[in-house]
Design an enzyme around this catalytic site. Structure first.
Site, PDB file in Angstrom:
ATOM      1  N   GLU A   1      -6.672   3.774  -5.648  1.00  0.00           N
ATOM      2  CA  GLU A   1      -7.946   3.817  -4.956  1.00  0.00           C
ATOM      3  C   GLU A   1      -8.647   5.043  -5.545  1.00  0.00           C
ATOM      4  O   GLU A   1      -8.227   6.175  -5.326  1.00  0.00           O
ATOM      5  CB  GLU A   1      -7.746   3.998  -3.453  1.00  0.00           C
TER       6      GLU A   1
ATOM      7  N   ASP B   1       0.856  -1.182   0.000  1.00  0.00           N
ATOM      8  CA  ASP B   1       0.000   0.000   0.000  1.00  0.00           C
ATOM      9  C   ASP B   1       0.895   1.236   0.000  1.00  0.00           C
ATOM     10  O   ASP B   1       1.774   1.362   0.847  1.00  0.00           O
ATOM     11  CB  ASP B   1      -0.841  -0.017   1.293  1.00  0.00           C
TER      12      ASP B   1
ATOM     13  N   HIS C   1     -10.967  -3.762   3.327  1.00  0.00           N
ATOM     14  CA  HIS C   1     -10.867  -3.359   4.736  1.00  0.00           C
ATOM     15  C   HIS C   1     -11.697  -2.119   5.052  1.00  0.00           C
ATOM     16  O   HIS C   1     -11.809  -1.749   6.212  1.00  0.00           O
ATOM     17  CB  HIS C   1      -9.392  -3.101   5.061  1.00  0.00           C
ATOM     18  N   ASP C   2     -12.212  -1.442   4.033  1.00  0.00           N
ATOM     19  CA  ASP C   2     -13.068  -0.270   4.273  1.00  0.00           C
ATOM     20  C   ASP C   2     -14.537  -0.617   4.116  1.00  0.00           C
ATOM     21  O   ASP C   2     -15.398   0.274   4.182  1.00  0.00           O
ATOM     22  CB  ASP C   2     -12.729   0.847   3.267  1.00  0.00           C
TER      23      ASP C   2
ATOM     24  N   ASP D   1      -3.229   4.561  -2.088  1.00  0.00           N
ATOM     25  CA  ASP D   1      -4.255   5.095  -1.209  1.00  0.00           C
ATOM     26  C   ASP D   1      -4.662   6.520  -1.628  1.00  0.00           C
ATOM     27  O   ASP D   1      -3.780   7.379  -1.792  1.00  0.00           O
ATOM     28  CB  ASP D   1      -3.681   5.122   0.215  1.00  0.00           C
TER      29      ASP D   1
HETATM   30  C1  NOJ Z   1      -8.318   4.807   2.253  1.00  0.00           C
HETATM   31  C2  NOJ Z   1      -7.968   3.580   3.036  1.00  0.00           C
HETATM   32  O1  NOJ Z   1      -8.413   2.455   2.349  1.00  0.00           O
HETATM   33  C3  NOJ Z   1      -8.602   3.741   4.389  1.00  0.00           C
HETATM   34  O2  NOJ Z   1      -8.538   2.561   5.149  1.00  0.00           O
HETATM   35  C4  NOJ Z   1      -7.942   4.885   5.095  1.00  0.00           C
HETATM   36  O3  NOJ Z   1      -8.611   5.118   6.299  1.00  0.00           O
HETATM   37  C5  NOJ Z   1      -7.977   6.165   4.253  1.00  0.00           C
HETATM   38  N1  NOJ Z   1      -7.683   5.929   2.873  1.00  0.00           N
HETATM   39  C6  NOJ Z   1      -6.967   7.153   4.749  1.00  0.00           C
HETATM   40  O4  NOJ Z   1      -5.669   6.721   4.445  1.00  0.00           O
END
Ligand code: NOJ
Length: 598
Positions: free
Chosen positions: A296, A140, A371-372, A242
């Site tokens: 992302e 990442d 994970h989000d 990210d």
């Molecule tokens: C996206 C990430 O996937 C997430 O987990 C994170 O909290 C935010 N960006 C901030 O880095």
């Protein structure tokens, strides 16, 4: 003398005919068109297009030292399991030194390993172990912001004249309060934090401990590029980037244009120099290695996506969008799921639209969990005991038969489901804790928030991996950092490993199928029975081969209309039911079927 096999002669004749048809376009315009398509699709084969990516949240995969936190040695101990899945690429969430305000998305040393996760020696061993097994590793890249505990920020905040001052965005108090910027993880949603030492505000799109790095400063870009080379030189195979669309800001920080009110993500993703910076990253770093890059795509609309991944622009390989995972949430509230659920017709429209963007060039991604996100089976399928396995297999069929690189989230291969905490004290995620504080401070409906979080909360997807039915699911001998889903007694690797009908083995079969059947990777996607509210049906087609996929997204028997497709000679390649149904077009609850058509 070398004998030329008949197949080779036929192939050669075909090639000659093909080139003739290109020279003499009058032969058939239709053929010419499809030949052209074939050429562009197959001429541009890439390992990352054919890969199945398996995402591991390291904190929750396997703990080797009993501190309750997953670590690199834990991953090393499970490399054979990872290999057994048949996947090609592992994407690891951040493993770098971090005070863990946002579980590693706040990095204080980009070249160090988080102490809870192990050491650089562990990392080297893990990478070696992966490569020995033919698995690539993607890390990442969290470069929109660092931790406030990073040395750069410590220097930057120490005085206005510090050489690192311009590594971050500062707004001196004598200029008055800066124009509003929204922060995703701030109790007041305020992205400007006042810092008394230098009487200035600094910018943080995420938590106060995640100050945004100033990419307009070439020194910052160089630091990031050098750091990327450091990891590539160690041998990693790519980066997931990210919130990379947020890296460029209008440094005059004007008032937010009205059209972005409530849609800050889109504004953040439309910085003036994003693409310039990405092209620079390509020329200085990415183009020098055989690696993959995936953005992302936060805030990126469907019309802007191609600008990130058009190979002619030399920026990134792939981007993942949010249109799919945002479906079915009510606007204006904290990720509140619509009690009516989501509309499958809308779901199909979103994924079909995104497919069309990359039908000719560029390349897409597909995911239903990470994970989000909450667990795939709870959010998109049905996690009741009756349908958990069936619906999970159906969703896996969707992910592995679409025209895009699948990003598959660890634990989904077991049909792990949302833990659905009743109590705020069980949550660890900054996002949920923050929302709770906000609702509380406004005397809002905390009960409703907690109910909503049972569906949408990120910690649902972060609970420890379920290896077996022993204490703590075999994840740790200590106290797990986040509670383990009580269903681990039955939902675990050990219980599924030797069951040929398990969700786990179904996933393995599908991965294998995608590996041997390039039609599932490169084949043209065509949606069928578009307005059917229950069934998602589509074909994938490549070089005369056609595959039909039928997926029932509902807990009822229902049927599909597939137009003039002739099923009389269709061969069922895979299904999530053991017994074949009487008529192929009738589907049982959550049934998934893959047919090879003649
Ligand atoms: C996206 C990430 O996937 C997430 O987990 C994170 O909290 C935010 N960006 C901030 O880095």
């Amino acid at each position: 003398m070398r004998l030329i096999p008949t197949a080779m002669i036929i192939k050669r004749i075909f090639q000659i005919l093909l080139s003739l048809s290109l020279i003499f376009p009058f032969l058939s315009c239709e053929n010419l068109q499809s030949n052209k398509e074939k050429k562009t699709v197959m001429a541009d084969r890439k390992w990352w297009k054919e890969a199945v990516v398996y995402q591991i949240y390291p904190r929750s995969f396997k703990d080797s030292n009993g501190d309750g936190i997953g670590d690199l040695k834990g991953i090393i101990s499970k490399l054979d399991y990872i290999k057994s899945l048949g996947i090609d690429v592992v994407w690891l969430n951040p493993i770098f030194t971090s005070p863990n305000d946002d579980n590693g998305y706040d990095i204080s040393d980009y070249r160090g390993i988080m102490k809870e996760f192990g050491t650089m020696d562990d990392f080297d061993l893990m990478l070696k172990g992966m490569h020995e097994r033919g698995i690539k590793l993607v890390l990442d890249l969290v470069a929109n912001h660092s931790s406030d505990e990073h040395e750069w920020f410590k220097q930057s905040r120490s005085s206005r004249s510090n050489p690192y001052r311009n590594y971050y965005y500062w707004w001196p108090e004598e200029k008055g309060k800066p124009a509003q910027r929204y922060s995703f993880f701030d109790v007041n949603s305020d992205a400007w934090k006042y810092d008394a030492t230098t009487k200035s505000y600094y910018l943080h799109y995420f938590s106060v401990k995640q100050p945004d790095l100033n990419w307009e400063n070439k020194a910052v870009r160089d630091e990031i590029f050098k750091m990327m080379c450091f990891w590539f030189d160690k041998g990693i195979d790519g980066f997931r980037m990210d919130v990379i669309p947020f890296i460029s800001k209008d440094t005059t920080f004007p008032e937010l244009p009205a059209k972005y009110n409530g849609n800050f993500g889109e504004y953040y993703a439309n910085g003036p120099h994003t693409h310039e910076f990405l092209r620079e990253m390509d020329s200085e770093v990415l183009s020098k290695y055989d690696v993959m890059s995936v953005a992302e795509g936060a805030g990126v609309t469907i019309n802007e996506a191609m600008d990130f991944v058009d190979p002619d622009r030399k920026e990134l390989n792939m981007l993942y969008h949010f249109d799919g995972v945002s479906l079915g949430y009510l606007p204006g509230e904290y990720k509140a799921p619509d009690p009516k659920g989501y509309s499958l017709v809308d779901f199909k429209t979103i994924y079909s639209r995104w497919d069309s963007v990359f039908a000719q060039k560029g390349w897409g991604t597909i995911y239903l969990g990470n994970h989000d996100q909450p667990r795939m089976v709870t959010r998109w399928g049905n996690d009741s005991p009756e349908y958990r396995e069936l619906s999970s297999k159906m969703l896996t069929t969707f992910l592995l038969t679409m025209h895009a690189t699948p990003y598959y989230y660890f634990g989904d291969e077991l049909a792990m489901s949302n833990i659905k905490f009743d109590n705020i004290d069980d949550y660890r995620d900054i996002e949920t804790l923050n929302m709770y504080k906000q609702v509380k401070s406004k005397n809002g409906d905390l009960k409703k928030l907690l109910e909503n979080q049972k569906i949408s909360g990120r910690d649902n997807g972060r609970t420890p991996f379920q290896w077996d039915s022993t204490a703590n699911a075999g994840f740790t001998t200590g106290n797990p950092w986040l509670k383990i889903n009580p269903n681990f007694k039955t939902v675990n690797v050990a219980a599924q490993e030797n069951d040929p009908n398990s969700v786990l083995n179904y996933f393995r079969k599908l991965v294998k199928l995608r590996k041997i059947e390039l039609t599932l990777v490169y084949g043209k996607y065509t949606l069928l029975d578009k307005n059917n509210p229950d069934i998602y049906a589509y074909t994938r087609e490549l070089e005369g081969k056609k595959i039909l996929i039928l997926l029932n997204f509902k807990a009822k028997n229902t049927s599909v209309a597939i137009g003039d497709i002739d099923l009389s000679k269709a061969k069922l390649i895979l299904s999530n039911y053991n017994e074949e149904s009487s008529t192929p077009m009738n589907l049982r609850p959550y049934e998934a079927k893959i047919f090879e058509l003649e």
